[in-house]
Design a protein around this motif. Structure first.
Motif, PDB file in Angstrom:
ATOM      1  N   MET A   1     -25.989 -86.023  33.073  1.00 46.94           N
ATOM      2  CA  MET A   1     -26.641 -84.737  33.165  1.00 46.94           C
ATOM      3  C   MET A   1     -28.154 -84.983  33.102  1.00 46.94           C
ATOM      4  O   MET A   1     -28.635 -85.762  32.285  1.00 46.94           O
ATOM      5  N   VAL A   2     -28.868 -84.308  33.981  1.00 47.44           N
ATOM      6  CA  VAL A   2     -30.324 -84.392  34.038  1.00 47.44           C
ATOM      7  C   VAL A   2     -30.882 -83.005  33.731  1.00 47.44           C
ATOM      8  O   VAL A   2     -30.453 -82.012  34.324  1.00 47.44           O
ATOM      9  N   GLU A   3     -31.815 -82.953  32.795  1.00 46.67           N
ATOM     10  CA  GLU A   3     -32.489 -81.690  32.477  1.00 46.67           C
ATOM     11  C   GLU A   3     -33.787 -81.627  33.263  1.00 46.67           C
ATOM     12  O   GLU A   3     -34.602 -82.549  33.198  1.00 46.67           O
ATOM     13  N   LEU A   4     -33.961 -80.562  34.030  1.00 49.67           N
ATOM     14  CA  LEU A   4     -35.176 -80.341  34.811  1.00 49.67           C
ATOM     15  C   LEU A   4     -35.963 -79.198  34.194  1.00 49.67           C
ATOM     16  O   LEU A   4     -35.457 -78.068  34.111  1.00 49.67           O
ATOM     17  N   ARG A   5     -37.167 -79.483  33.763  1.00 49.46           N
ATOM     18  CA  ARG A   5     -38.058 -78.442  33.246  1.00 49.46           C
ATOM     19  C   ARG A   5     -39.252 -78.359  34.183  1.00 49.46           C
ATOM     20  O   ARG A   5     -40.015 -79.314  34.313  1.00 49.46           O
ATOM     21  N   PHE A   6     -39.371 -77.224  34.852  1.00 47.42           N
ATOM     22  CA  PHE A   6     -40.503 -77.004  35.742  1.00 47.42           C
ATOM     23  C   PHE A   6     -41.554 -76.223  34.969  1.00 47.42           C
ATOM     24  O   PHE A   6     -41.267 -75.153  34.428  1.00 47.42           O
ATOM     25  N   ARG A   7     -42.731 -76.775  34.906  1.00 47.94           N
ATOM     26  CA  ARG A   7     -43.817 -76.176  34.122  1.00 47.94           C
ATOM     27  C   ARG A   7     -44.076 -74.749  34.571  1.00 47.94           C
ATOM     28  O   ARG A   7     -44.233 -74.480  35.752  1.00 47.94           O
ATOM     29  N   GLY A   8     -44.073 -73.854  33.603  1.00 47.61           N
ATOM     30  CA  GLY A   8     -44.327 -72.451  33.877  1.00 47.61           C
ATOM     31  C   GLY A   8     -43.094 -71.661  34.276  1.00 47.61           C
ATOM     32  O   GLY A   8     -43.158 -70.458  34.449  1.00 47.61           O
ATOM     33  N   ALA A   9     -41.944 -72.324  34.424  1.00 55.00           N
ATOM     34  CA  ALA A   9     -40.733 -71.630  34.885  1.00 55.00           C
ATOM     35  C   ALA A   9     -39.890 -71.085  33.742  1.00 55.00           C
ATOM     36  O   ALA A   9     -38.974 -70.323  33.976  1.00 55.00           O
ATOM     37  N   GLY A  10     -40.174 -71.489  32.518  1.00 49.48           N
ATOM     38  CA  GLY A  10     -39.393 -70.980  31.392  1.00 49.48           C
ATOM     39  C   GLY A  10     -38.152 -71.804  31.128  1.00 49.48           C
ATOM     40  O   GLY A  10     -38.224 -72.869  30.553  1.00 49.48           O
ATOM     41  N   THR A  11     -37.015 -71.317  31.580  1.00 47.79           N
ATOM     42  CA  THR A  11     -35.747 -71.980  31.263  1.00 47.79           C
ATOM     43  C   THR A  11     -35.534 -73.232  32.113  1.00 47.79           C
ATOM     44  O   THR A  11     -35.936 -73.287  33.273  1.00 47.79           O
ATOM     45  N   PRO A  12     -34.880 -74.227  31.548  1.00 48.30           N
ATOM     46  CA  PRO A  12     -34.600 -75.451  32.302  1.00 48.30           C
ATOM     47  C   PRO A  12     -33.407 -75.274  33.239  1.00 48.30           C
ATOM     48  O   PRO A  12     -32.627 -74.324  33.114  1.00 48.30           O
ATOM     49  N   TYR A  13     -33.277 -76.203  34.154  1.00 46.00           N
ATOM     50  CA  TYR A  13     -32.123 -76.318  35.021  1.00 46.00           C
ATOM     51  C   TYR A  13     -31.474 -77.669  34.721  1.00 46.00           C
ATOM     52  O   TYR A  13     -32.105 -78.559  34.168  1.00 46.00           O
ATOM     53  N   PHE A  14     -30.232 -77.811  35.129  1.00 46.10           N
ATOM     54  CA  PHE A  14     -29.504 -79.041  34.842  1.00 46.10           C
ATOM     55  C   PHE A  14     -28.813 -79.530  36.104  1.00 46.10           C
ATOM     56  O   PHE A  14     -28.255 -78.735  36.860  1.00 46.10           O
ATOM     57  N   LEU A  15     -28.873 -80.833  36.327  1.00 44.21           N
ATOM     58  CA  LEU A  15     -28.164 -81.455  37.436  1.00 44.21           C
ATOM     59  C   LEU A  15     -26.976 -82.213  36.869  1.00 44.21           C
ATOM     60  O   LEU A  15     -27.143 -83.093  36.015  1.00 44.21           O
ATOM     61  N   LEU A  16     -25.802 -81.855  37.333  1.00 46.45           N
ATOM     62  CA  LEU A  16     -24.594 -82.570  36.957  1.00 46.45           C
ATOM     63  C   LEU A  16     -24.199 -83.431  38.145  1.00 46.45           C
ATOM     64  O   LEU A  16     -23.763 -82.922  39.178  1.00 46.45           O
ATOM     65  N   ALA A  17     -24.427 -84.720  38.011  1.00 46.19           N
ATOM     66  CA  ALA A  17     -24.104 -85.661  39.080  1.00 46.19           C
ATOM     67  C   ALA A  17     -22.707 -86.207  38.819  1.00 46.19           C
ATOM     68  O   ALA A  17     -22.481 -86.934  37.866  1.00 46.19           O
ATOM     69  N   LYS A  18     -21.791 -85.799  39.667  1.00 45.99           N
ATOM     70  CA  LYS A  18     -20.397 -86.207  39.519  1.00 45.99           C
ATOM     71  C   LYS A  18     -19.837 -86.381  40.924  1.00 45.99           C
ATOM     72  O   LYS A  18     -19.882 -85.449  41.723  1.00 45.99           O
ATOM     73  N   ARG A  19     -19.356 -87.563  41.223  1.00 47.17           N
ATOM     74  CA  ARG A  19     -18.855 -87.817  42.571  1.00 47.17           C
ATOM     75  C   ARG A  19     -17.828 -86.771  42.978  1.00 47.17           C
ATOM     76  O   ARG A  19     -17.014 -86.402  42.173  1.00 47.17           O
ATOM     77  N   PRO A  20     -17.922 -86.237  44.154  1.00 40.92           N
ATOM     78  CA  PRO A  20     -18.710 -86.684  45.299  1.00 40.92           C
ATOM     79  C   PRO A  20     -20.038 -85.949  45.463  1.00 40.92           C
ATOM     80  O   PRO A  20     -20.675 -86.099  46.492  1.00 40.92           O
ATOM     81  N   GLY A  21     -20.489 -85.160  44.502  1.00 40.83           N
ATOM     82  CA  GLY A  21     -21.716 -84.401  44.732  1.00 40.83           C
ATOM     83  C   GLY A  21     -22.492 -84.132  43.460  1.00 40.83           C
ATOM     84  O   GLY A  21     -22.246 -84.713  42.411  1.00 40.83           O
ATOM     85  N   VAL A  22     -23.434 -83.220  43.599  1.00 40.80           N
ATOM     86  CA  VAL A  22     -24.311 -82.827  42.502  1.00 40.80           C
ATOM     87  C   VAL A  22     -24.300 -81.316  42.415  1.00 40.80           C
ATOM     88  O   VAL A  22     -24.332 -80.629  43.437  1.00 40.80           O
ATOM     89  N   GLN A  23     -24.244 -80.807  41.188  1.00 40.70           N
ATOM     90  CA  GLN A  23     -24.293 -79.364  40.970  1.00 40.70           C
ATOM     91  C   GLN A  23     -25.561 -79.020  40.209  1.00 40.70           C
ATOM     92  O   GLN A  23     -25.925 -79.713  39.260  1.00 40.70           O
ATOM     93  N   LEU A  24     -26.216 -77.946  40.606  1.00 43.76           N
ATOM     94  CA  LEU A  24     -27.351 -77.409  39.872  1.00 43.76           C
ATOM     95  C   LEU A  24     -26.809 -76.322  38.964  1.00 43.76           C
ATOM     96  O   LEU A  24     -26.138 -75.389  39.434  1.00 43.76           O
ATOM     97  N   CYS A  25     -27.071 -76.435  37.664  1.00 45.07           N
ATOM     98  CA  CYS A  25     -26.488 -75.521  36.685  1.00 45.07           C
ATOM     99  C   CYS A  25     -27.589 -74.862  35.856  1.00 45.07           C
ATOM    100  O   CYS A  25     -28.667 -75.417  35.674  1.00 45.07           O
ATOM    101  N   ALA A  26     -27.281 -73.681  35.321  1.00 53.55           N
ATOM    102  CA  ALA A  26     -28.196 -72.977  34.431  1.00 53.55           C
ATOM    103  C   ALA A  26     -27.987 -73.389  32.978  1.00 53.55           C
ATOM    104  O   ALA A  26     -28.820 -73.090  32.124  1.00 53.55           O
ATOM    105  N   GLU A  27     -26.885 -74.078  32.685  1.00 54.24           N
ATOM    106  CA  GLU A  27     -26.583 -74.530  31.333  1.00 54.24           C
ATOM    107  C   GLU A  27     -26.128 -75.983  31.383  1.00 54.24           C
ATOM    108  O   GLU A  27     -25.656 -76.456  32.413  1.00 54.24           O
ATOM    109  N   ASP A  28     -26.234 -76.671  30.239  1.00 48.71           N
ATOM    110  CA  ASP A  28     -25.868 -78.088  30.213  1.00 48.71           C
ATOM    111  C   ASP A  28     -24.367 -78.329  30.135  1.00 48.71           C
ATOM    112  O   ASP A  28     -23.897 -79.450  30.270  1.00 48.71           O
ATOM    113  N   GLY A  29     -23.571 -77.298  29.905  1.00 53.10           N
ATOM    114  CA  GLY A  29     -22.119 -77.425  29.884  1.00 53.10           C
ATOM    115  C   GLY A  29     -21.589 -78.323  28.781  1.00 53.10           C
ATOM    116  O   GLY A  29     -20.453 -78.764  28.835  1.00 53.10           O
TER     117      GLY A  29
END
Length: 88
Positions: A1-29
């Motif tokens: 899991m990768v936490e993405l914090r974009f400066r000034g955006a407030g809440t973070p986003y999360f990338l769940l990298a799991k074969r065969p793809g990647v999901q962008l999530c609002a929570e870390d699950g």
């Protein structure tokens, strides 16, 4: 899991990298965060477009990565880039 914090955006986003793809999530699950990315969204977009280099982003501290060295090294390679970006 990768936490993405974009400066000034407030809440973070999360990338769940799991074969065969990647999901962008609002929570870390409940997954452990392996890599923390703090970035200026415009700067990261300019990298994706091919308008700036990864080294310049790191030197200017527009992007900072916290996590294992291997993931920090590999992160910029995860961007396939904009289809119409110039080849350098």
């Amino acid at each position: 899991m990768v936490e993405l914090r974009f400066r000034g955006a407030g809440t973070p986003y999360f990338l769940l990298a799991k074969r065969p793809g990647v999901q962008l999530c609002a929570e870390d699950g409940g997954f452990d965060i392996a890599l923390h990315v703090d970035a200026d969204l415009e700067a990261l977009t300019r990298f994706w477009l091919g308008e700036s280099t990864w080294d310049s982003l790191l030197r200017s501290e527009l992007v900072t990565l916290t996590g294992p060295a291997g993931l920090r090294r590999e992160f910029p390679t995860w961007f396939t880039g904009y289809l119409l970006r110039p080849r350098v």
